[in-house]
Write a protein that holds these residues in place. Structure first.
Motif, mmCIF file in Angstrom:
data_model
loop_
_atom_site.group_PDB
_atom_site.id
_atom_site.type_symbol
_atom_site.label_atom_id
_atom_site.label_comp_id
_atom_site.label_asym_id
_atom_site.label_seq_id
_atom_site.Cartn_x
_atom_site.Cartn_y
_atom_site.Cartn_z
ATOM 1 N N TYR A 76 33.846 48.235 47.116
ATOM 2 C CA TYR A 76 34.910 47.373 47.619
ATOM 3 C C TYR A 76 36.205 47.555 46.840
ATOM 4 O O TYR A 76 37.296 47.417 47.393
ATOM 5 N N SER A 89 39.587 47.660 49.139
ATOM 6 C CA SER A 89 40.060 46.275 49.232
ATOM 7 C C SER A 89 41.433 46.165 49.894
ATOM 8 O O SER A 89 41.749 45.133 50.493
ATOM 9 N N ARG A 111 38.716 42.554 54.132
ATOM 10 C CA ARG A 111 37.632 41.898 53.406
ATOM 11 C C ARG A 111 36.268 42.040 54.082
ATOM 12 O O ARG A 111 35.237 41.768 53.462
ATOM 13 N N ARG A 112 36.222 42.435 55.332
ATOM 14 C CA ARG A 112 34.939 42.534 56.031
ATOM 15 C C ARG A 112 34.840 43.904 56.709
ATOM 16 O O ARG A 112 35.733 44.294 57.463
ATOM 17 N N GLU A 169 26.178 46.628 48.838
ATOM 18 C CA GLU A 169 26.202 45.161 48.877
ATOM 19 C C GLU A 169 26.555 44.578 47.513
ATOM 20 O O GLU A 169 27.233 43.554 47.427
ATOM 21 N N PHE A 201 30.344 44.749 47.198
ATOM 22 C CA PHE A 201 31.021 43.767 48.042
ATOM 23 C C PHE A 201 30.766 42.337 47.561
ATOM 24 O O PHE A 201 31.672 41.504 47.555
ATOM 25 N N ARG A 202 29.533 42.058 47.174
ATOM 26 C CA ARG A 202 29.181 40.702 46.742
ATOM 27 C C ARG A 202 29.968 40.299 45.508
ATOM 28 O O ARG A 202 30.478 39.176 45.401
ATOM 29 N N SER A 235 33.415 39.560 49.123
ATOM 30 C CA SER A 235 33.733 40.051 50.459
ATOM 31 C C SER A 235 32.434 40.340 51.207
ATOM 32 O O SER A 235 31.344 40.138 50.682
ATOM 33 N N CYS A 260 30.023 42.719 54.226
ATOM 34 C CA CYS A 260 29.794 43.939 54.997
ATOM 35 C C CYS A 260 28.567 43.732 55.868
ATOM 36 O O CYS A 260 27.675 42.951 55.545
#
Length: 365
Positions: free
Chosen positions: A22, A26, A30-31, A49, A52-53, A57, A59
């Motif tokens: 991310y 970025s 965000r998704r 993950e 992102f976590r 944010s 995915c």
């Protein structure tokens, strides 16, 4: 006509990048929808993950069925429309990557590419290859723009099967020879402009890195080591080859690969393996046309192929009965009106391709 040069907006390469994914995307939102097949998802899901976590944010993974067809692109596009995403991340090999680029182009969303092998130069280009439902080459589609980010995690690539790295070297090795042919023919590159000295130099650097580091990189990936040799070959396979072919053009090597996929079903070889054999056929045609065999260049190519394990014969790509009838069928499929074989700096005919294919067969390499 203007000179032109195209490249991904941003390119990152290094070890363990997916765990921080991310951070590198970025600026795009965000998704993200992540397009990958089941095997690749199992390989990267936890890493992505995590990245992102930690950033707060999101995915969502979407399954890619393994073939880049018009139907699969339409199916994925419909799913993306339901997810309200800021962008798309294509993870995996060449076909998953091309599917992500096609879906992003259709949806008008930014695309991030994260290859899990260095098997092709697809990650950096603003083009995608479509196949038929039977797996035969259908067409190359030019996209509105190239990837916004290319994220190359060499820790993952160094642990992929070595055959994928070798196949990527076959695809990348063709880049210089096809660029040279296109330059001599004076044809436009894939951006519709005139190639720059920069793009020709990048294609030459691609070949030189492979010749210098290819064998050591093969040994290192066999041992699952991420070394400087691996980094150099990954750069050649993914970045330099991707930029090189798009800004210079393709020629007979890729046309013959496409001809083999059309003439032989199923075609068991990987893309780069077929292109590698096509490069040898292209060189033979060039030597036939000028009436002089460049023994030094030929020996360099054959020696490199032997050292890294690229195919030197039809038998090496699973074609055990390469009789004249099959070779003529390949030649015919390689010289269609829209074939890149016509980017050679001399007239290309079915007979010339057939003659070169037969010469390669009869060499018994």
């Amino acid at each position: 006509m203007a000179k032109s040069l195209t490249a991904p907006a941003r390119y990152y390469q290094g070890s363990a990048l997916l765990s921080q994914s991310y951070r590198y995307v970025s600026h795009l939102g965000r998704r993200f929808a992540i397009i990958a097949d089941h095997l690749v998802k199992d390989l990267v899901e936890e890493r992505i993950e995590e990245g992102f976590r930690d950033a707060g944010s999101a995915c969502v993974f979407l399954h890619f069925n393994g073939e880049t067809t018009l139907g699969e692109v339409a199916r994925l596009t419909a799913l993306i429309c339901e997810e309200n995403c800021s962008g798309i991340i294509g993870v995996g090999g060449g076909k998953a990557i091309d599917a992500a680029k096609l879906v992003g182009d259709t949806c008008g969303l930014p695309v991030v590419i994260a290859p899990t092998s260095a098997a092709t130069d697809a990650p950096c280009s603003s083009m995608a290859v479509l196949y038929s439902e039977e797996g035969a080459f259908h067409k190359v589609q030019k996209l509105k723009s190239g990837p916004q980010v290319v994220l190359v995690d060499t820790e993952i690539i160094s642990k992929a099967p070595v055959r994928l790295l070798i196949s990527g070297m076959g695809d990348a090795f063709a880049t210089y020879y096809e660029a040279r042919a296109c330059e001599r023919a004076g044809v436009q590159n894939y951006t519709g402009g005139v190639r720059m000295h920069t793009s020709l130099t990048l294609a030459e650097l691609c070949r030189d890195l492979l010749l210098k580091y290819g064998y050591q990189a093969k040994r290192d990936v066999e041992a699952k080591r991420d070394t400087q040799a691996v980094e150099n070959v990954v750069e050649a396979n993914i970045y330099l080859s991707g930029i090189g072919f798009e800004n210079n053009g393709c020629a007979a090597a890729h046309a013959i690969q496409n001809g083999m996929t059309a003439a032989i079903k199923p075609f068991a070889a990987l893309h780069g393996e077929g292109v590698a054999l096509g490069t040898l056929v292209q060189l033979i045609m060039e030597y036939n046309e000028c009436g002089r065999w460049n023994q030094s260049e030929w020996n360099q190519a054959v020696t490199f192929y032997r050292k890294v394990g690229l195919p030197l014969s039809f038998g090496h790509i699973g074609i055990t009965d390469a009789d004249d009838l099959l070779l003529d069928k390949i030649a015919k499929a390689s010289v269609t009106p829209d074939s890149k074989a016509h980017n050679m700096p001399f007239e290309i005919t079915q007979e010339k391709i057939f003659t070169a294919l037969r010469q390669l067969r009869d060499m018994g390499l």
